[in-house]
Enzyme design. Structure first.
Site, short mmCIF file in Angstrom:
data_model
loop_
_atom_site.label_atom_id
_atom_site.label_comp_id
_atom_site.label_asym_id
_atom_site.label_seq_id
_atom_site.Cartn_x
_atom_site.Cartn_y
_atom_site.Cartn_z
N LYS A 90 0.83 -1.22 0.00
CA LYS A 90 0.00 0.00 0.00
C LYS A 90 0.86 1.25 0.00
O LYS A 90 0.42 2.31 -0.51
CB LYS A 90 -0.96 -0.02 1.19
CG LYS A 90 -0.29 -0.10 2.57
CD LYS A 90 -0.11 1.24 3.23
CE LYS A 90 0.63 1.11 4.55
NZ LYS A 90 0.71 2.38 5.30
N THR A 147 -3.86 5.39 3.61
CA THR A 147 -2.54 5.84 3.18
C THR A 147 -2.60 6.61 1.87
O THR A 147 -1.83 7.55 1.65
CB THR A 147 -1.59 4.64 3.03
OG1 THR A 147 -1.59 3.90 4.26
CG2 THR A 147 -0.17 5.09 2.75
#
Length: 234
Positions: A90, A147
């Site tokens: 991620k 994120t």
């Protein structure tokens, strides 16, 4: 308990594997905590949730009880591999989203990168023995969204600097914090090659970080890929 999100550059090992190797403890004594956990918000006592994974389910439950608070809600899992890969990849996808934002691309581009980033993360995870359902949970989609979307995200911020035309060195100076995606991108790509998995976003980000392509070439490389079904075999 590992709180690290990344892949070691030299060995391409996950954090739990390094802990096991260095300490000599068995794998079922190593737990991993991962999820959408922006540190500043947790420090402020804002609501958050996470996944605590351990191959020993009883150990996972014990740790769940220890870190459960009125504002922090942990869920258990036995899929250590999936949780660690979700937390590592991620960061690379967040770099891509930040780059797109810095280039002035819109929300459609961000949504595309997040969704297709999840697809390539899942492909790699399945190839490495992870449970595909892990990637629809907190350690997968949850961490990815936080994120890629938050201004508190170091990796997204770093990517935005790159999208504005800064070099990697200039982006490092401007960000002034560790950006795990920069350090892990090449190692993740090596894992993909080793398991014969296509990860086009990771590949383009890695090439951009090593100045093998320009910003415009990176965007074109993703958009000019051959068309295919959305759900392809791992």
């Amino acid at each position: 308990v590992s709180l690290m999100k990344g892949i070691e550059q030299s060995s391409h090992l996950r954090a739990s594997q390094i802990i096991t190797e260095v300490t000599g403890v068995s794998a079922n004594r190593v737990a991993v905590l991962s999820g959408p956990n922006l540190a500043r918000e947790i420090m402020d006592g804002q609501p958050a949730a996470a996944t605590v994974a351990c191959t020993d389910e009883d150990a996972a439950h014990r740790f769940q009880k220890v870190c459960h608070t009125p504002y922090f809600r942990p869920y258990t899992s036995t899929d250590v591999t999936g949780c660690e890969l979700g937390g590592a990849v991620k960061n690379v996808i967040a770099l891509a989203v930040g780059i797109a934002s810095g280039m002035g691309l819109g929300d459609n581009a961000a949504a595309m990168l997040i969704t297709r980033g999840l697809a390539e993360t899942t492909r790699l995870g399945v190839a490495m023995g992870a449970d595909p359902l892990t990637f629809s949970g907190l350690a997968g989609m949850g961490d990815l969204v936080a994120t890629c979307s938050s201004p508190l995200s170091r990796n997204r911020t770093f990517g935005t600097h790159l999208g504005h035309g800064l070099s990697v060195e200039q982006a490092m100076a401007a960000t002034r914090q560790t950006t795990e995606g920069v350090k892990s991108a090449e190692a993740i790509l090596a894992l993909a090659h080793a398991h014969d998995v296509e990860m086009p976003i990771t590949e383009v980000v890695s090439a951009l970080l090593h100045e093998k392509v320009t910003l415009d070439e990176a965007a074109a490389a993703l958009m000019q890929r051959p068309p295919k079904p959305e759900r392809c075999p791992p």
